[in-house]
Scaffold this active site. Sequence first.
Site, PDB file in Angstrom:
ATOM      1  CB  SER A  12      -0.938  -0.005   1.202  1.00 37.67           C
ATOM      2  OG  SER A  12      -0.198   0.167   2.379  1.00 37.67           O
TER       3      SER A  12
ATOM      4  NE  ARG B 288      -1.884   5.651   0.955  1.00 33.88           N
ATOM      5  CZ  ARG B 288      -1.327   4.781   1.754  1.00 33.88           C
ATOM      6  NH1 ARG B 288      -0.023   4.853   1.965  1.00 33.88           N
ATOM      7  NH2 ARG B 288      -2.014   3.840   2.339  1.00 33.88           N
TER       8      ARG B 288
ATOM      9  CG  ASN C  35      -1.638  10.073  -4.763  1.00 32.90           C
ATOM     10  OD1 ASN C  35      -2.502  10.915  -4.938  1.00 32.90           O
ATOM     11  ND2 ASN C  35      -1.759   9.079  -3.905  1.00 32.90           N
TER      12      ASN C  35
END
Lengths: 263, 156
Positions: free
Chosen positions: A198, A202, A206
């Site tokens: 994660s 993440r 982004n």
Amino acid sequence: MSFLHPTEGEYVQHHLTYLQLNLHTMKLGNGGFWTLNIDTLITSVVVGALFLFFFWYVARRATSGVPGRLQNLVEAIFSFVQSMVKEAFHGKNELLVPLSLTIFMWIFLMNFMDLIPVDLIPNVLYIFGVIDFRPVPTDDLNVTAAIALGVFCLIIYYNIKVKGWHLATEILSKPFGWWLLPLNVLFRCLEEVVKPISLALRLYGNMFAGELIFILIALLPWWIQWTLGGIWSLFHILIITLQAFIFMMLTIVYMSMAHESHD
Amino acid sequence: MNINVTLFGELITFAVLVLVTMKYIWPPIMKAMAEREKKIVDGLEAAERGEKSLVLAEKKAKKQLQIAKGEASDIVGQANLRSAQVVEAAKDKAQQEAKKIHELAKSDIATESEKAKQQLKADVANLVVAATEKLIATNIDVATNKELIDKFIAEV
């Protein structure tokens, strides 16, 4: 759209291609796993060196008297990171604060590359014969995964170091008790594996999305680019800081979990 | 998504960054910050101590001022008393002196007046004799007349 790449497809493709070195043949190009993304490596190392040099320069002349402007800036970042660690982490660890600082600053600076106009670095390098170049290191899963993997290793290390044999009982008996031992182990494995994945995805997601939107904005007619470009740039300043902060904060939280028992 | 060898390159970079930060960057800045914190704490403490001693000194000064005021008023009182005494003494002395002078003058006047009386008596006798001589011419016995006149003068 760039004068170097006349169609939209080519333009986007150009911006999504790494400068890669095939380690089998030692020539540019994709060689499967044995490939080095040279652009990512160079930018991340340069940016990391900048960070180290700047902080080292300030640290070398750090005074306990009245601090200068640079020292003030560095100290503000220091106390910010330190207060974050103090808030979320209650054990004793010499490594954690420098680790958090490095993660925050390095990721922030790598993300910051995203705010440099999308065509500037690739086009300048094109003049010198470099065909593809992606200047944002965190836009490469290798970087985010590397940092996440580093953090993952530290989590495992401190879990074992701090808890010792207690870790085994914790893995086997929590959270469902001794009777559901296999389920406990499965849950624990999942929990630990999800952390680095994660973290890595993440940040990568982004930054990739951010960069892609800059590329798409660059495809608009030149006289309208400033509207969306301006808005997205402002928004992106927030995102790059926030992502760096989230990565740091989660690292602190995970490390704190590694130091504390679940009971 | 293409994971490749770059991952390990970045892993090494990350490790180096963290190690350098931990060894060469964190300690000196931390030290400076801790030292400054200590300095500020010390400074605040010193300021507090200074304030306390100032209050103490002010109290002491006030007390001393009060003592000095009391002493001064004592001294003034004593001085007043002493000056009154001196004035009184001087008055007495002056009065005595004046009395003395007065007495002296009185006795002087008495002797002088006695002297003048005697002189006057003599002068009057002579004058009377001379006047009478001139009035009654020659045939009067001088001795008898003188006797008469002296008798008269003694009665005066």
